[in-house]
Design a protein around this motif. Sequence first.
Motif, PDB file in Angstrom:
ATOM      1  N   ASN A  13       0.820  -1.219   0.000  1.00 43.74           N
ATOM      2  CA  ASN A  13       0.000   0.000   0.000  1.00 43.74           C
ATOM      3  C   ASN A  13       0.849   1.263   0.000  1.00 43.74           C
ATOM      4  O   ASN A  13       0.339   2.350  -0.244  1.00 43.74           O
ATOM      5  CB  ASN A  13      -0.902   0.016   1.238  1.00 43.74           C
ATOM      6  CG  ASN A  13      -1.912  -1.107   1.223  1.00 43.74           C
ATOM      7  OD1 ASN A  13      -2.877  -1.076   0.480  1.00 43.74           O
ATOM      8  ND2 ASN A  13      -1.691  -2.122   2.057  1.00 43.74           N
ATOM      9  N   PHE A  14       2.131   1.104   0.299  1.00 41.85           N
ATOM     10  CA  PHE A  14       3.030   2.245   0.406  1.00 41.85           C
ATOM     11  C   PHE A  14       4.022   2.245  -0.748  1.00 41.85           C
ATOM     12  O   PHE A  14       4.596   1.205  -1.093  1.00 41.85           O
ATOM     13  CB  PHE A  14       3.781   2.209   1.737  1.00 41.85           C
ATOM     14  CG  PHE A  14       2.873   2.114   2.935  1.00 41.85           C
ATOM     15  CD1 PHE A  14       2.207   3.227   3.416  1.00 41.85           C
ATOM     16  CD2 PHE A  14       2.656   0.892   3.564  1.00 41.85           C
ATOM     17  CE1 PHE A  14       1.356   3.137   4.515  1.00 41.85           C
ATOM     18  CE2 PHE A  14       1.816   0.784   4.654  1.00 41.85           C
ATOM     19  CZ  PHE A  14       1.160   1.915   5.128  1.00 41.85           C
ATOM     20  N   THR A  15       4.224   3.402  -1.340  1.00 41.52           N
ATOM     21  CA  THR A  15       5.193   3.527  -2.427  1.00 41.52           C
ATOM     22  C   THR A  15       6.603   3.370  -1.867  1.00 41.52           C
ATOM     23  O   THR A  15       7.017   4.142  -0.999  1.00 41.52           O
ATOM     24  CB  THR A  15       5.081   4.905  -3.108  1.00 41.52           C
ATOM     25  OG1 THR A  15       3.730   5.112  -3.531  1.00 41.52           O
ATOM     26  CG2 THR A  15       6.013   4.989  -4.297  1.00 41.52           C
ATOM     27  N   PRO A  16       7.348   2.351  -2.298  1.00 43.52           N
ATOM     28  CA  PRO A  16       8.689   2.147  -1.735  1.00 43.52           C
ATOM     29  C   PRO A  16       9.685   3.157  -2.296  1.00 43.52           C
ATOM     30  O   PRO A  16       9.520   3.684  -3.393  1.00 43.52           O
ATOM     31  CB  PRO A  16       9.041   0.723  -2.184  1.00 43.52           C
ATOM     32  CG  PRO A  16       8.279   0.553  -3.464  1.00 43.52           C
ATOM     33  CD  PRO A  16       7.005   1.343  -3.306  1.00 43.52           C
ATOM     34  N   TRP A  17      10.711   3.417  -1.522  1.00 41.11           N
ATOM     35  CA  TRP A  17      11.800   4.283  -1.987  1.00 41.11           C
ATOM     36  C   TRP A  17      12.659   3.490  -2.958  1.00 41.11           C
ATOM     37  O   TRP A  17      13.110   2.381  -2.661  1.00 41.11           O
ATOM     38  CB  TRP A  17      12.639   4.772  -0.812  1.00 41.11           C
ATOM     39  CG  TRP A  17      13.757   5.686  -1.228  1.00 41.11           C
ATOM     40  CD1 TRP A  17      15.018   5.350  -1.573  1.00 41.11           C
ATOM     41  CD2 TRP A  17      13.677   7.106  -1.358  1.00 41.11           C
ATOM     42  NE1 TRP A  17      15.748   6.452  -1.920  1.00 41.11           N
ATOM     43  CE2 TRP A  17      14.944   7.556  -1.791  1.00 41.11           C
ATOM     44  CE3 TRP A  17      12.654   8.043  -1.150  1.00 41.11           C
ATOM     45  CZ2 TRP A  17      15.223   8.899  -2.017  1.00 41.11           C
ATOM     46  CZ3 TRP A  17      12.939   9.382  -1.374  1.00 41.11           C
ATOM     47  CH2 TRP A  17      14.209   9.800  -1.790  1.00 41.11           C
ATOM     48  N   ASP A  18      12.864   4.035  -4.140  1.00 43.81           N
ATOM     49  CA  ASP A  18      13.633   3.351  -5.174  1.00 43.81           C
ATOM     50  C   ASP A  18      15.097   3.759  -5.061  1.00 43.81           C
ATOM     51  O   ASP A  18      15.491   4.860  -5.469  1.00 43.81           O
ATOM     52  CB  ASP A  18      13.071   3.707  -6.555  1.00 43.81           C
ATOM     53  CG  ASP A  18      13.722   2.900  -7.670  1.00 43.81           C
ATOM     54  OD1 ASP A  18      14.649   2.108  -7.365  1.00 43.81           O
ATOM     55  OD2 ASP A  18      13.311   3.047  -8.834  1.00 43.81           O
ATOM     56  N   GLY A  19      15.918   2.863  -4.508  1.00 41.19           N
ATOM     57  CA  GLY A  19      17.337   3.178  -4.329  1.00 41.19           C
ATOM     58  C   GLY A  19      18.161   2.995  -5.571  1.00 41.19           C
ATOM     59  O   GLY A  19      19.362   3.305  -5.572  1.00 41.19           O
ATOM     60  N   SER A  20      17.544   2.488  -6.653  1.00 39.25           N
ATOM     61  CA  SER A  20      18.319   2.226  -7.873  1.00 39.25           C
ATOM     62  C   SER A  20      18.290   3.383  -8.866  1.00 39.25           C
ATOM     63  O   SER A  20      18.939   3.325  -9.905  1.00 39.25           O
ATOM     64  CB  SER A  20      17.770   0.965  -8.558  1.00 39.25           C
ATOM     65  OG  SER A  20      16.440   1.178  -9.000  1.00 39.25           O
ATOM     66  N   ILE A  21      17.542   4.440  -8.547  1.00 36.52           N
ATOM     67  CA  ILE A  21      17.418   5.542  -9.506  1.00 36.52           C
ATOM     68  C   ILE A  21      18.699   6.372  -9.550  1.00 36.52           C
ATOM     69  O   ILE A  21      19.582   6.248  -8.688  1.00 36.52           O
ATOM     70  CB  ILE A  21      16.238   6.461  -9.136  1.00 36.52           C
ATOM     71  CG1 ILE A  21      16.496   7.141  -7.776  1.00 36.52           C
ATOM     72  CG2 ILE A  21      14.937   5.710  -9.121  1.00 36.52           C
ATOM     73  CD1 ILE A  21      15.543   8.283  -7.486  1.00 36.52           C
ATOM     74  N   GLY A  50      -6.350   4.830  -4.037  1.00 38.28           N
ATOM     75  CA  GLY A  50      -7.373   3.803  -4.069  1.00 38.28           C
ATOM     76  C   GLY A  50      -7.294   2.782  -2.957  1.00 38.28           C
ATOM     77  O   GLY A  50      -8.115   1.860  -2.901  1.00 38.28           O
ATOM     78  N   ARG A  51      -6.347   2.903  -2.037  1.00 39.40           N
ATOM     79  CA  ARG A  51      -6.214   1.937  -0.947  1.00 39.40           C
ATOM     80  C   ARG A  51      -7.081   2.369   0.238  1.00 39.40           C
ATOM     81  O   ARG A  51      -7.116   3.546   0.621  1.00 39.40           O
ATOM     82  CB  ARG A  51      -4.754   1.801  -0.520  1.00 39.40           C
ATOM     83  CG  ARG A  51      -3.841   1.338  -1.651  1.00 39.40           C
ATOM     84  CD  ARG A  51      -4.330   0.017  -2.264  1.00 39.40           C
ATOM     85  NE  ARG A  51      -3.603  -0.363  -3.447  1.00 39.40           N
ATOM     86  CZ  ARG A  51      -2.497  -1.109  -3.440  1.00 39.40           C
ATOM     87  NH1 ARG A  51      -2.006  -1.541  -2.291  1.00 39.40           N
ATOM     88  NH2 ARG A  51      -1.908  -1.425  -4.566  1.00 39.40           N
ATOM     89  N   THR A  52      -7.777   1.402   0.820  1.00 41.55           N
ATOM     90  CA  THR A  52      -8.646   1.687   1.953  1.00 41.55           C
ATOM     91  C   THR A  52      -7.879   1.563   3.263  1.00 41.55           C
ATOM     92  O   THR A  52      -6.754   1.036   3.307  1.00 41.55           O
ATOM     93  CB  THR A  52      -9.827   0.695   1.984  1.00 41.55           C
ATOM     94  OG1 THR A  52      -9.319  -0.627   2.266  1.00 41.55           O
ATOM     95  CG2 THR A  52     -10.564   0.686   0.651  1.00 41.55           C
ATOM     96  N   ASP A  53      -8.503   2.043   4.337  1.00 44.44           N
ATOM     97  CA  ASP A  53      -7.877   1.919   5.657  1.00 44.44           C
ATOM     98  C   ASP A  53      -7.665   0.452   6.035  1.00 44.44           C
ATOM     99  O   ASP A  53      -6.671   0.105   6.675  1.00 44.44           O
ATOM    100  CB  ASP A  53      -8.735   2.609   6.722  1.00 44.44           C
ATOM    101  CG  ASP A  53      -8.585   4.124   6.680  1.00 44.44           C
ATOM    102  OD1 ASP A  53      -7.780   4.623   5.858  1.00 44.44           O
ATOM    103  OD2 ASP A  53      -9.271   4.810   7.472  1.00 44.44           O
ATOM    104  N   GLU A  54      -8.601  -0.415   5.638  1.00 42.46           N
ATOM    105  CA  GLU A  54      -8.439  -1.848   5.938  1.00 42.46           C
ATOM    106  C   GLU A  54      -7.245  -2.432   5.205  1.00 42.46           C
ATOM    107  O   GLU A  54      -6.522  -3.271   5.742  1.00 42.46           O
ATOM    108  CB  GLU A  54      -9.713  -2.621   5.583  1.00 42.46           C
ATOM    109  CG  GLU A  54     -10.782  -2.561   6.657  1.00 42.46           C
ATOM    110  CD  GLU A  54     -11.775  -3.712   6.530  1.00 42.46           C
ATOM    111  OE1 GLU A  54     -11.861  -4.293   5.425  1.00 42.46           O
ATOM    112  OE2 GLU A  54     -12.449  -4.009   7.531  1.00 42.46           O
TER     113      GLU A  54
END
Length: 325
Positions: free
Chosen positions: A201-209, A230-234
Amino acid sequence: MDVVSSNLNSVEVLPVTADGVKTCWTWGKIKVANEKSLLTAKQVSDGTWRVFRKDYLEKIDGSIATTLPKSLWVEKEMNNDYGRRSLQELLGDSIVEFPKSPFLINKIVEVGMGKDGLVLDFFAGSGTTAHAVLDFNKQDGGNRKFILVQLPEPTDRTDYPTIADITKERVRRVIKKLNDEDGNGKSQDRGFRVFKLAESNFTPWDGSIDQSPEALSRQMEMHIEHVRQGRTDEDILYEILLKSGFPLSIPVETLQVDGKTVYSISDGIMLVCLDRNLSMPSVQAIVDRLPERVVFLDEGFAGNDALKVNAKEACKLKNIVFKVV
């Protein structure tokens, strides 16, 4: 007087079948010496004597003894016709071409686990495993659980577009049927949860950029709101539970604390608040419930670093682990 075991003056006697074939003993001399109280001899119909092992209805651990399962199960209830019939009774249509019989899975469960076992079915199909486990729990008061895995394979139907839809609906109807049979009496806990595999649900940090200032600046802007659209609390809640080491079956209660929705995990061991508009009074009201740890959504602090620091200090004063996601 001590009796010394020896082969001197011993005669080998082998068990003989009804047609005269000599077979072998299942117990050795040492086991017989140690457990001879469990053996008895009886004269059978042909006039010969045979040795039998005594069986007791109640075992030493208090459980009830059962007969050994047969190697070949040919009872009519085991065939696919019974599987098709049981599915049709629930859904009004057989839908699946060759569904397994609940009697077959019931037998496997009976042989393979106790009353508190966990069944994993990686090819759930129409949900026969869940049907059998729920039925068997009703029969003997067991607390067996099940995990079903099923890909959303298309069915070309409008009522059940995928096999997974059939699985879910069958489980719902079995639970309703058993609850209706219980009536107003005390019923078992027959709840179940459905999860779909998806990316975080969380955008990861891209260390390869590229590490240029421009590229890093763009990625930092993406993480201002790092929860995917579009992600719900559940959705977020259950990812937090998994990453916190809790099973997906953990009890979760929804509370209202100072006007904020708070999820209480396992009777308040952990409290999770995903509200996007936190205030110090609401944070303090959550902390005053004294969980072992508390989790807030970073977005809830709306960039107010002072509020976040004060929330952390409020948790620290009461030895509560403070976490922001």
